[in-house]
Design a protein around this motif. Structure first.
Motif, PDB file in Angstrom:
ATOM      1  N   CYS A  89      -1.630   2.273   1.559  1.00  0.00           N
ATOM      2  CA  CYS A  89      -1.379   3.480   2.344  1.00  0.00           C
ATOM      3  C   CYS A  89      -1.951   4.715   1.656  1.00  0.00           C
ATOM      4  CB  CYS A  89       0.120   3.676   2.576  1.00  0.00           C
ATOM      5  SG  CYS A  89       0.466   5.244   3.426  1.00  0.00           S
ATOM      6  N   GLY A 108      -1.649   7.728   2.539  1.00  0.00           N
ATOM      7  CA  GLY A 108      -0.662   8.810   2.553  1.00  0.00           C
ATOM      8  C   GLY A 108       0.275   8.715   1.352  1.00  0.00           C
ATOM      9  N   LEU A 109       0.842   7.538   1.137  1.00  0.00           N
ATOM     10  CA  LEU A 109       1.790   7.368   0.026  1.00  0.00           C
ATOM     11  C   LEU A 109       1.067   7.439  -1.324  1.00  0.00           C
ATOM     12  CD1 LEU A 109       4.149   4.560   1.431  1.00  0.00           C
ATOM     13  CD2 LEU A 109       4.470   7.043   1.489  1.00  0.00           C
ATOM     14  N   SER A 149       7.262  12.287   2.309  1.00  0.00           N
ATOM     15  CA  SER A 149       6.389  12.280   3.490  1.00  0.00           C
ATOM     16  C   SER A 149       6.582  13.560   4.304  1.00  0.00           C
ATOM     17  CB  SER A 149       6.675  11.058   4.374  1.00  0.00           C
ATOM     18  OG  SER A 149       6.466   9.874   3.638  1.00  0.00           O
ATOM     19  N   PHE A 151       3.396  16.088   3.877  1.00  0.00           N
ATOM     20  CA  PHE A 151       2.566  15.993   5.092  1.00  0.00           C
ATOM     21  C   PHE A 151       3.236  16.549   6.343  1.00  0.00           C
ATOM     22  CE2 PHE A 151       0.445  12.520   2.656  1.00  0.00           C
ATOM     23  CZ  PHE A 151      -0.873  12.935   2.839  1.00  0.00           C
ATOM     24  N   ALA A 154       9.492   9.049   9.775  1.00  0.00           N
ATOM     25  CA  ALA A 154       9.520   8.772   8.332  1.00  0.00           C
ATOM     26  C   ALA A 154      10.640   7.785   8.017  1.00  0.00           C
ATOM     27  CB  ALA A 154       9.690  10.065   7.544  1.00  0.00           C
ATOM     28  N   THR A 208       9.803   4.154   9.595  1.00  0.00           N
ATOM     29  CA  THR A 208       8.710   3.503   8.849  1.00  0.00           C
ATOM     30  C   THR A 208       9.192   3.059   7.470  1.00  0.00           C
ATOM     31  OG1 THR A 208       7.268   5.092   9.928  1.00  0.00           O
ATOM     32  CG2 THR A 208       6.300   3.816   8.165  1.00  0.00           C
ATOM     33  N   LEU A 260       4.128  -2.858  -1.147  1.00  0.00           N
ATOM     34  CA  LEU A 260       3.472  -2.705   0.162  1.00  0.00           C
ATOM     35  C   LEU A 260       2.134  -3.431   0.255  1.00  0.00           C
ATOM     36  CD1 LEU A 260       4.241   1.022   1.088  1.00  0.00           C
ATOM     37  CD2 LEU A 260       5.362  -1.054   1.900  1.00  0.00           C
ATOM     38  N   GLY A 307      -1.067  -5.359   7.215  1.00  0.00           N
ATOM     39  CA  GLY A 307      -1.601  -6.352   8.141  1.00  0.00           C
ATOM     40  C   GLY A 307      -3.089  -6.209   8.362  1.00  0.00           C
ATOM     41  N   SER A 314      -6.993  -3.011   9.560  1.00  0.00           N
ATOM     42  CA  SER A 314      -6.920  -1.645   9.025  1.00  0.00           C
ATOM     43  C   SER A 314      -8.313  -1.027   9.108  1.00  0.00           C
ATOM     44  CB  SER A 314      -6.486  -1.659   7.560  1.00  0.00           C
ATOM     45  OG  SER A 314      -5.371  -2.496   7.402  1.00  0.00           O
ATOM     46  N   THR A 331      -9.751   1.237   6.906  1.00  0.00           N
ATOM     47  CA  THR A 331     -10.484   1.421   5.640  1.00  0.00           C
ATOM     48  C   THR A 331     -10.142   0.360   4.588  1.00  0.00           C
ATOM     49  OG1 THR A 331      -8.875   2.908   4.577  1.00  0.00           O
ATOM     50  CG2 THR A 331     -10.541   3.944   5.989  1.00  0.00           C
ATOM     51  N   GLU A 377      -1.007   4.107  12.785  1.00  0.00           N
ATOM     52  CA  GLU A 377      -1.800   4.534  11.616  1.00  0.00           C
ATOM     53  C   GLU A 377      -3.118   5.201  11.967  1.00  0.00           C
ATOM     54  OE1 GLU A 377      -0.102   0.802   9.108  1.00  0.00           O
ATOM     55  OE2 GLU A 377      -2.272   0.956   9.402  1.00  0.00           O
ATOM     56  N   PHE A 421      -2.472   8.960  12.454  1.00  0.00           N
ATOM     57  CA  PHE A 421      -2.069   9.785  11.305  1.00  0.00           C
ATOM     58  C   PHE A 421      -3.188  10.678  10.751  1.00  0.00           C
ATOM     59  CE2 PHE A 421       1.571   6.641  10.003  1.00  0.00           C
ATOM     60  CZ  PHE A 421       2.272   7.022  11.129  1.00  0.00           C
ATOM     61  N   PRO A 422      -4.432  10.154  10.633  1.00  0.00           N
ATOM     62  CA  PRO A 422      -5.472  11.038  10.087  1.00  0.00           C
ATOM     63  C   PRO A 422      -5.676  12.300  10.937  1.00  0.00           C
ATOM     64  CG  PRO A 422      -6.188   8.759   9.978  1.00  0.00           C
ATOM     65  CD  PRO A 422      -4.917   8.777  10.785  1.00  0.00           C
ATOM     66  N   PHE A 469      -8.661   9.075   1.954  1.00  0.00           N
ATOM     67  CA  PHE A 469      -8.758   7.609   1.980  1.00  0.00           C
ATOM     68  C   PHE A 469      -9.242   7.046   0.641  1.00  0.00           C
ATOM     69  CE2 PHE A 469      -8.933   7.937   6.732  1.00  0.00           C
ATOM     70  CZ  PHE A 469      -7.932   7.020   7.015  1.00  0.00           C
TER      71      PHE A 469
HETATM   72  C1  HEM Z   1       6.819   7.082   5.593  1.00  0.00           C
HETATM   73  C2  HEM Z   1       6.504   6.119   4.797  1.00  0.00           C
HETATM   74  C3  HEM Z   1       5.212   5.335   4.879  1.00  0.00           C
HETATM   75  C4  HEM Z   1       5.095   4.006   4.671  1.00  0.00           C
HETATM   76  C5  HEM Z   1       6.219   3.062   4.307  1.00  0.00           C
HETATM   77  C6  HEM Z   1       3.709   3.657   4.842  1.00  0.00           C
HETATM   78  C7  HEM Z   1       3.181   2.397   4.672  1.00  0.00           C
HETATM   79  C8  HEM Z   1       1.884   2.015   4.979  1.00  0.00           C
HETATM   80  C9  HEM Z   1       1.352   0.698   4.841  1.00  0.00           C
HETATM   81  C10 HEM Z   1       2.098  -0.510   4.305  1.00  0.00           C
HETATM   82  C11 HEM Z   1       0.093   0.736   5.280  1.00  0.00           C
HETATM   83  C12 HEM Z   1      -0.900  -0.437   5.340  1.00  0.00           C
HETATM   84  C13 HEM Z   1      -0.920  -1.045   6.687  1.00  0.00           C
HETATM   85  C14 HEM Z   1      -2.239  -1.703   6.936  1.00  0.00           C
HETATM   86  O1  HEM Z   1      -3.182  -0.977   7.337  1.00  0.00           O
HETATM   87  O2  HEM Z   1      -2.341  -2.908   6.733  1.00  0.00           O
HETATM   88  C15 HEM Z   1      -0.207   2.073   5.685  1.00  0.00           C
HETATM   89  C16 HEM Z   1      -1.407   2.496   6.203  1.00  0.00           C
HETATM   90  C17 HEM Z   1      -1.696   3.792   6.495  1.00  0.00           C
HETATM   91  N1  HEM Z   1      -0.885   4.881   6.249  1.00  0.00           N
HETATM   92 FE1  HEM Z   1       1.019   4.851   5.593  1.00  0.00          FE
HETATM   93  N2  HEM Z   1       3.013   4.782   5.153  1.00  0.00           N
HETATM   94  C18 HEM Z   1       3.886   5.843   5.173  1.00  0.00           C
HETATM   95  C19 HEM Z   1       3.575   7.176   5.374  1.00  0.00           C
HETATM   96  C20 HEM Z   1       2.315   7.626   5.623  1.00  0.00           C
HETATM   97  C21 HEM Z   1       1.945   9.017   5.728  1.00  0.00           C
HETATM   98  C22 HEM Z   1       2.893  10.201   5.489  1.00  0.00           C
HETATM   99  C23 HEM Z   1       0.619   9.046   6.038  1.00  0.00           C
HETATM  100  C24 HEM Z   1      -0.305  10.188   6.251  1.00  0.00           C
HETATM  101  C25 HEM Z   1      -0.001  11.397   6.272  1.00  0.00           C
HETATM  102  C26 HEM Z   1       0.153   7.675   6.136  1.00  0.00           C
HETATM  103  C27 HEM Z   1      -1.123   7.308   6.475  1.00  0.00           C
HETATM  104  C28 HEM Z   1      -1.569   6.012   6.603  1.00  0.00           C
HETATM  105  C29 HEM Z   1      -2.868   5.643   7.133  1.00  0.00           C
HETATM  106  C30 HEM Z   1      -3.949   6.587   7.646  1.00  0.00           C
HETATM  107  C31 HEM Z   1      -2.952   4.239   7.062  1.00  0.00           C
HETATM  108  C32 HEM Z   1      -4.111   3.358   7.560  1.00  0.00           C
HETATM  109  C33 HEM Z   1      -5.048   2.920   6.478  1.00  0.00           C
HETATM  110  C34 HEM Z   1      -6.171   2.095   7.044  1.00  0.00           C
HETATM  111  O3  HEM Z   1      -6.091   1.624   8.189  1.00  0.00           O
HETATM  112  O4  HEM Z   1      -7.162   1.895   6.348  1.00  0.00           O
HETATM  113  N3  HEM Z   1       1.217   6.844   5.860  1.00  0.00           N
HETATM  114  N4  HEM Z   1       0.904   2.855   5.479  1.00  0.00           N
END
Ligand code: HEM
Length: 383
Positions: free
Chosen positions: A83, A85-86, A110, A114, A121, A124, A162, A170, A173, A175, A243, A246-247, A273
């Motif tokens: 992630c 973001g995290l 979060s 953000f 939040a 998730t 994670l 999963g 994705s 990137t 997801e 989010f960007p 990223f």
């Molecule tokens: C609130 C708690 C959050 C958790 C538990 C979390 C968890 C995750 C996880 C496990 C993934 C990987 C999923 C995958 O693509 O296989 C992911 C992807 C992503 N997360 Fe988070 N996330 C959180 C908050 C955020 C925040 C605050 C942002 C942005 C401001 C963010 C932006 C993204 C983006 C853009 C991806 C996609 C990456 C990609 O497809 O390459 N997330 N997140």
């Protein structure tokens, strides 16, 4: 020459073996044998789950990299995952920089960094915690140190946080590569080139909801055509669409207005990223933000949940764990998690494990969007 006494040797052996055997405080307890579980409980310090933080008092735009949150490069033992973001929140100290945090810390970070909307939040984070965290110690890791994602040979613990594939993380994705191809968590240059290419073709050089719709659909088609084990079921059917919003909703400076507010430039995208950091002077969203644009993105190219059957191009629909495109999509995904996925990770929980599972499931339910009108599920009974 120094003389090494038997006592020194025994102390060293004891230290090495206890270090090798202590159950990691953030290791998941899911699927442990009874023996491994007993061992884990003998070394862990149980904690009551901390209550979920409420919405921000000041919820406008704010400088992200302020004096208290400077960017610092990763140290040897810091954990990072899929992630962006995290990872960014940990690199700036909104989260503990080592990447291990309580759910309450992740929700607060979060929102603070953000301006992520409070319900989203919470939903998730508790989903992530129940799927990949340690519900007894109330700790979750945003990633792992080694590429290894299977159970730890000494303790049986899943220490990938994670990065663990098939629970939260999963396929498809934008990137990161599918786990089938090896590395499911690192920034992938080839996929980012594709992200840039789609932004040029569909967004005049910017990433926006139109680009998100095309790229999301393309990554699903790519998975079906290239990954024999491509899986796109249940919770992943929701997160894959969330997801890609989010960007646009949270990686764009909250001081922008009008048309510009929804156009993400490629340099900013790369800073998040790839470098996992806030661009200089970046201000978080102007208002609590979440999955705005999801319906528009999904409707452009609707998909059904399902998976390949061990060979490419054998996609078979499976909506048994929910379908984000169905009448009450969010609710169907919650039901799949609470009725099937989470109980299958914890078949017969007792004692403090059961108590904390019940509490975290309550927090998950409380995080559902108000309008989802979902029936609450109690797979572990109630207290
Ligand atoms: C609130 C708690 C959050 C958790 C538990 C979390 C968890 C995750 C996880 C496990 C993934 C990987 C999923 C995958 O693509 O296989 C992911 C992807 C992503 N997360 Fe988070 N996330 C959180 C908050 C955020 C925040 C605050 C942002 C942005 C401001 C963010 C932006 C993204 C983006 C853009 C991806 C996609 C990456 C990609 O497809 O390459 N997330 N997140």
């Amino acid at each position: 020459m120094a003389v090494i006494s038997l006592k020194h040797v025994l102390v060293a052996v004891a230290l090495v073996s206890s270090a090798a055997q202590a159950f990691p405080a953030y290791g998941s307890l899911a699927g442990l044998s009874e023996r491994d579980f007993k061992f884990a409980m003998s070394t862990l310090k149980p904690r009551m789950p901390a209550p979920a933080p409420g919405p921000l008092r000041f919820d406008g735009p704010k400088l992200a990299e302020d004096k208290e949150h400077p960017f610092k490069p990763m140290k040897m033992d810091d954990l990072r995952g899929p992630c962006p973001g995290l990872n960014t929140l940990a690199a700036h100290g909104y989260l503990p920089r080592n990447g291990v945090a309580t759910p309450a810390q992740i929700i607060q970070a979060s929102m603070d960094g953000f301006n992520m909307e409070n319900n989203l939040a919470r939903f998730t984070t508790y989903a992530a915690h129940l799927l990949d965290g340690n519900v007894v110690t109330d700790l979750l890791s945003i990633g792992a140190k080694t590429p290894k994602t299977g159970p730890d040979p000494d303790t049986g613990a899943l220490v990938a946080g994670l990065r663990n594939h098939g629970t939260f993380e999963g396929d498809a994705s934008v990137t990161r590569a599918d786990a089938f191809f090896g590395d499911n968590f690192s920034f992938n240059e080839t996929l980012f080139d594709q992200f840039v290419d789609f932004s040029e073709r569909f967004g005049n050089g910017f990433y926006n909801y139109t680009v998100a719709a095309e790229l999301r659909f393309h990554r699903v088609q790519q998975g079906i055509a290239e990954n024999p084990h491509f899986s796109f079921v249940g919770f992943r059917h929701l997160t894959a669409y969330a997801e890609v919003t989010f960007p646009v909703n949270m990686f764009i400076d909250g001081r922008r207005t009008g048309f510009e507010r929804l156009q993400l430039d490629m340099q900013t995208a790369e800073t998040f990223f790839k470098d996992n950091r806030f661009p200089r002077g970046f201000h978080r969203s102007e208002k609590p933000s979440g999955t705005e644009g999801l319906v528009e993105i999904f409707s452009a190219h609707p998909t059904q949940p399902g998976r390949n059957a061990g060979a490419v191009d054998t996609f078979t629909v499976d909506d048994s764990l929910g379908d984000v495109g169905s009448a009450n999509g969010f609710c169907s995904i919650y039901t799949g998690l609470a009725n099937v996925t989470i109980p299958s990770l914890y078949p017969n929980p007792t004692g403090v494990l059961r108590r904390n599972l019940i509490t975290n499931l309550q927090f998950l339910f409380d995080g559902l969007p108000k309008q989802s009108n979902c029936t609450q599920i109690f797979p572990f009974g109630s207290m």
